[in-house]
Design an enzyme around this catalytic site. Structure first.
Site: not given
Ligand code: NAD
Length: 350
Positions: A193, A149, A118, A79, A34, A220-221
């Site tokens: 949320a 995104y 996503s 986010g 990370d 919104q749902t």
């Molecule tokens: P998160 O933001 O908690 O984790 C993502 C991590 O990636 C962060 O710790 C961030 O520091 C790291 N990161 C970002 N840029 C980086 C880089 N250049 N090099 C190394 N690390 C980097 O998000 P999450 O909720 O754990 O989501 C994980 C994955 O799942 C993501 O790809 C997100 O798009 C996808 N996702 C999550 C959700 C959700 O509801 N949480 C929904 C749809 C998709």
């Protein structure tokens, strides 16, 4: 037990932190990568090789993938709605991570590559009404995803597909729908949320100001998937034969008002709701159609929202108390007044 080496890109994040723990418990050797300072990782697992590196950089991706068997690509700048609607360029730059990780995985001979896509890839026209028809995988096309995104996620899905077709890299993809649980973001602007709702209810309870702001009209749902279901699903996708991106989400649909009802019930409080119609609220309605995941794996997420939210609420309450009170107050201890809380928050922010 497995002696395979699994790389978790984004291991300092919410889902990544849980995934590292899950893989370690299965006996994998794990490399967690990370870009954040380790003090900001949600979970640091001693049993893993923990590396701080920016995975936008190709050389770092080669180091991350070296001698590894599996890659879980979760790293992304993302986010909740408050973040992705206001940081579109930043979200799209995650394409550098996805491009370079795929190139490095191909060249280092990675056996299986999981990509976290996503529900934001889905066509906005299918999500205009609160009265939703759950999204089927085919609804991603014709393409009109969430601007920024969602476009990046859809493009990266296609890259995964073509790296498999052209180079034989065994890519697997899941479209996550709103994942929530402990050990994730609950304040600061990137929270989603469920966590935001828990924090706001906690703040209202502790301050004695029993008002709450809701983004949008509350009608919104959405559906929300608890992290434990997400982890089970990710393993099924990585080890399975399905090469197409499928939904990985709960199909328990609620309005945002109903989500708040659940949190209020857990906290034992009723709040006055103020609706901010100018705040980012995302699409009007979204649910996961779980036909394909059920047919493919004989399984779909099933943890009830009430159960997952109780665990999430209790974790955020504990974190809130640790951060702003320096302790975990006894149950029933008198809450601090709003002015004290405000001073403590200001002190913690400096
Ligand atoms: P998160 O933001 O908690 O984790 C993502 C991590 O990636 C962060 O710790 C961030 O520091 C790291 N990161 C970002 N840029 C980086 C880089 N250049 N090099 C190394 N690390 C980097 O998000 P999450 O909720 O754990 O989501 C994980 C994955 O799942 C993501 O790809 C997100 O798009 C996808 N996702 C999550 C959700 C959700 O509801 N949480 C929904 C749809 C998709």
């Amino acid at each position: 037990m497995s002696s395979k080496l699994a790389v978790v890109a984004g291991g300092g994040g919410f889902i990544g932190g849980h995934l590292v723990g899950d893989l370690l418990s299965q006996g994998y050797r794990v490399r967690s990568v990370d870009k954040k300072p380790m003090s900001e990782w949600y979970q640091v697992h001693d049993g893993a090789e923990n590396i701080i590196a920016d995975l936008m950089d190709l050389a770092n991706c080669y180091k991350a993938c070296a001698q590894a068997d599996h890659v879980y690509q979760l790293a992304a700048d993302m986010g909740g709605m408050g973040f992705i609607e206001t940081h579109k360029a930043e979200c799209m730059l995650s394409v550098l991570i996805n491009t370079h990780m795929l190139m490095a995985a191909k060249d280092t001979g990675i056996e299986r590559y999981f990509y976290s896509s996503s529900a934001c890839v889905y066509n906005g026209d299918k999500q205009v009404s609160e009265d939703v028809v759950a999204l089927k995988e085919e609804d991603a096309y014709p393409a009109m995803p969430e601007d920024g995104y969602g476009w990046e996620k859809l493009f990266s899905e296609r890259m995964c597909t073509h790296f498999r077709e052209d180079y034989g890299l065994e890519t697997r993809m899941a479209r996550f729908h709103n994942v929530y649980g402990p050990d994730g973001t609950w304040e600061g602007g990137r929270e989603k949320a469920p966590a935001a709702m828990c924090r706001k209810v906690i703040e209202a309870t502790l301050s004695g100001d029993h008002n709450i702001e809701i983004w949008g009209d509350g009608l919104q749902t959405r559906s929300f998937m608890y992290i434990d279901d997400c982890l089970i699903g990710v393993q099924k996708f990585l080890h399975g034969d399905c090469i197409d991106p499928l939904n990985l989400g709960s199909d328990e649909l609620v309005t945002i008002n109903q989500l708040l009802d659940i949190v209020e019930d857990i906290a034992g409080i009723k709040l006055d709701r103020r609706y901010n119609l100018d705040a980012p609220k995302g699409v009007n309605g979204r649910n996961s159609d779980n036909t394909l995941i059920s047919e493919t794996f004989g399984w779909a997420p099933s943890i009830r929202l009430r159960e997952g939210m109780e665990k999430t609420y209790n974790w955020i309450l504990e974190e809130h108390n640790k951060k702003y009170h320096g302790t975990v107050p006894r149950r029933g201890a008198a809450p601090k007044g709003a002015h004290v809380l405000k001073k403590e928050r200001e002190a913690a922010a400096t």
